[in-house]
Design an enzyme around this catalytic site. Structure first.
Site, PDB file in Angstrom:
ATOM      1  N   GLU A  34       0.803  -1.230   0.000  1.00 55.52           N
ATOM      2  CA  GLU A  34       0.000   0.000   0.000  1.00 55.52           C
ATOM      3  C   GLU A  34       0.836   1.280   0.000  1.00 55.52           C
ATOM      4  O   GLU A  34       0.834   2.035   0.988  1.00 55.52           O
ATOM      5  CB  GLU A  34      -0.945   0.016   1.214  1.00 55.52           C
ATOM      6  CG  GLU A  34      -1.947  -1.111   1.227  1.00 55.52           C
ATOM      7  CD  GLU A  34      -3.003  -0.955   2.325  1.00 55.52           C
ATOM      8  OE1 GLU A  34      -2.913  -0.001   3.114  1.00 55.52           O
ATOM      9  OE2 GLU A  34      -3.935  -1.777   2.362  1.00 55.52           O
ATOM     10  N   GLU A  75      -5.559  -8.597   1.009  1.00 56.64           N
ATOM     11  CA  GLU A  75      -6.177  -8.133   2.250  1.00 56.64           C
ATOM     12  C   GLU A  75      -7.648  -7.841   2.010  1.00 56.64           C
ATOM     13  O   GLU A  75      -8.018  -7.230   1.010  1.00 56.64           O
ATOM     14  CB  GLU A  75      -5.520  -6.855   2.793  1.00 56.64           C
ATOM     15  CG  GLU A  75      -4.139  -7.052   3.350  1.00 56.64           C
ATOM     16  CD  GLU A  75      -3.599  -5.805   4.055  1.00 56.64           C
ATOM     17  OE1 GLU A  75      -4.409  -4.989   4.554  1.00 56.64           O
ATOM     18  OE2 GLU A  75      -2.372  -5.654   4.102  1.00 56.64           O
TER      19      GLU A  75
HETATM   20  C1  FCB Z   1      -4.261  -2.184   5.637  1.00 59.95           C
HETATM   21  C2  FCB Z   1      -2.864  -2.517   6.101  1.00 59.95           C
HETATM   22  C3  FCB Z   1      -2.832  -3.593   7.145  1.00 59.95           C
HETATM   23  C4  FCB Z   1      -3.938  -3.407   8.172  1.00 59.95           C
HETATM   24  C5  FCB Z   1      -5.272  -3.292   7.475  1.00 59.95           C
HETATM   25  C6  FCB Z   1      -6.451  -3.162   8.399  1.00 59.95           C
HETATM   26  O1  FCB Z   1      -4.288  -0.910   5.100  1.00 59.95           O
HETATM   27  O2  FCB Z   1      -2.073  -2.918   5.022  1.00 59.95           O
HETATM   28  O3  FCB Z   1      -1.564  -3.582   7.752  1.00 59.95           O
HETATM   29  O4  FCB Z   1      -3.688  -2.318   8.954  1.00 59.95           O
HETATM   30  O5  FCB Z   1      -5.246  -2.162   6.633  1.00 59.95           O
END
Ligand code: FCB
Length: 496
Positions: free
Chosen positions: A222, A403
């Site tokens: 990210e 994620e």
């Molecule tokens: C993302 C991050 C991860 C965690 C999630 C909830 O942005 O990459 O580390 O904090 O959010």
């Protein structure tokens, strides 16, 4: 609309919406300001699965070989902050600065995974995971961010990947999940172009040590969050508030990504590599032409800045125009940089949490229930939209979801079990959306739930629990939540 106006509007949008920011800093007031009253005060954690899910979603099967997994990152779970030669990272500094993290929490101990990794590997096996996405801590490998790699740090990750293979779980390693060595920050951090070169050297050392055992690499986690939270809003490390610096940082992060891709190719290893981008589908909040225009620019900053540079070899012109020729980013791009950034990748890792609705004046509103993380609106359809859009606009690059998840106020009941029914609903609805995307031609190969374990959620400390597995931080005991039991069945069935 003049460039200046658009920039001002965008800034206002970010102030009112960007959510990741204020919510993660605990500045809830700042997030709420300027957002629509349409916010529904639901956490998403209360909804029983039976009620909110379309019964037609039951029985959905994913393609053979689809890899179900879970994700973590080093600073959020490992602890052992001072062991085996680990140096300090910007997150050590930041979390030890009074007032930065909720309740003064730090990642010093976290889920103590550094010592308990074997037990955690067994948990993964019990869940039936096919893939585990973790990150490597740069300051464990190079305490000061350069020079000879620290063998003890490498050995830890060697034990971890060996343990994964023993349990038939495919390792997926992220090279950078925000824990920049503090020494590099002291030398200018990501504002310094040299940091990208240092990153490539670090990546090369890791490839050489672990490349025979890691089939998939992700470069930078990210980059946008570093840019926005770390350099615009300042509630993530390194805690800077300087928009001009922020976009130069974006460029250097993209450059670091490209250099790492080139380093893997140069190593002769056969592993695959790609970026890990959090993508937010952006929608106009209403039917006006102004909202449509503002949404387009917002999308440029949220998505195309990162996607276009990697997959098309050019930064989006509307964003460049908006930044202006004198911005540090625009003047920081050198001949050949975009060629490096667009070095062909093998896959794209998508992280999806929330949609964004943009108004004509560049602000944003919420349209869906918001989770405990105030920046997150619960909208599974956004998963479908972003996956199909990426495939449409950038070609059929293989995609992994690295994620997706929901924070819930999980507490063990009197019988010791943790009933996170709302998380089950959330995941089921997002899995169903991903399944539809696959049906419509998206080459999705795996899905990693965020997160395997409850962990240190950055500026929120330990307050937000995102895990499939509950962690009792006092005893470090792990308890599979209801969602973990449910996920095990999903994996077994390869579907809902
Ligand atoms: C993302 C991050 C991860 C965690 C999630 C909830 O942005 O990459 O580390 O904090 O959010």
């Amino acid at each position: 609309m003049s460039l200046l106006t658009r920039r001002r509007l965008l800034r206002r949008a970010a102030l009112s919406a960007t959510a990741a920011g204020a919510a993660r800093s605990g500045l809830a007031g700042a997030t709420a300001a300027g957002t629509a009253a349409s916010t529904v005060a639901l956490s998403g954690c209360d909804s029983p699965p039976e009620r909110t899910t379309d019964p037609e979603d039951r029985g959905l099967r994913f393609p053979d070989g689809f890899a179900w997994g879970a994700a973590t990152s080093a600073y959020q779970i490992e602890g052992a902050a001072k062991e085996d030669g680990r140096g300090e990272s910007v997150w050590d500094t930041f979390s030890h600065t009074p007032g930065r993290i909720r309740n003064g929490d730090t990642g010093d101990v976290a889920a103590d995974h550094y010592h308990r990794y074997a037990q955690d590997l067994d948990l993964m096996r019990d869940l039936g995971l096919r893939s585990y996405r973790f990150s490597i801590s740069w300051p464990r490998i190079q305490a000061d961010g350069s020079g000879r790699p620290n063998q003890r740090g490498l050995d830890f990750y060697r034990r971890l990947v060996d343990g994964l293979h023993e349990r038939d779980i495919a390792p997926m390693a992220t090279l950078f999940h925000w824990d920049l060595p503090q020494a590099l920050q002291d030398a200018g951090g990501w504002e310094n172009r040299d940091t990208a070169e240092r990153f490539a050297e670090y990546a090369d050392a890791v490839f050489r040590a672990l490349g025979d055992r890691v089939p998939v690499w992700l470069t930078i986690n990210e980059p946008k969050t570093v840019v926005q939270n770390g350099y615009i809003w300042g509630h993530h490390a390194p805690g800077i508030r300087d928009e001009d610096a922020a976009y130069l940082v974006a460029h250097h992060l993209q450059l670091a990504h490209g250099l790492a891709v080139q380093a893997l190719r140069a190593s002769g290893l056969s592993g695959r590599i790609g970026p890990a981008l959090n993508l937010h589908p952006c929608y106009p909040a209403d039917d006006s032409a102004e909202s449509a225009a503002a949404t387009r620019l917002h999308d440029g900053y949220e998505n195309r800045l990162y996607l276009d540079s990697i997959f098309k070899g050019a930064y989006p012109q509307d964003v460049l125009d908006d930044l202006g020729p004198y911005s540090r980013m625009v003047s920081g791009v050198r001949d050949g940089d975009l060629k490096i950034i667009s070095s062909p990748v093998d896959l794209l890792a998508v992280q999806y949490y929330t949609p964004i609705y943009v108004t004509g004046d560049g602000g944003t509103v919420r349209k869906w229930p918001t989770s405990e993380a105030e920046w997150q609106q619960i909208y599974p359809e956004g998963m479908y939209d972003i996956l199909t859009r990426v495939t449409r606009d950038y070609g059929r690059v293989p995609i992994t979801i690295t994620e997706n998840g929901l924070p819930c106020p999980d507490v063990p009941g009197p019988d010791g079990t943790v009933d996170d029914a709302g998380r089950v609903t959330f995941l089921r609805d997002h899995f169903a959306a991903a399944h539809r995307a696959v049906g419509d031609g998206v080459p999705l190969e795996s899905y990693h739930v965020w997160s395997l374990l409850d962990n240190f959620e950055w500026a929120e400390g330990y307050e937000q629990r995102w895990g499939l597995v509950y962690v009792d931080y006092a005893s470090q005991r792990r308890v599979l939540k209801r969602s973990a039991h449910w996920y095990r069945d999903v994996i077994r069935r390869n579907g809902l």
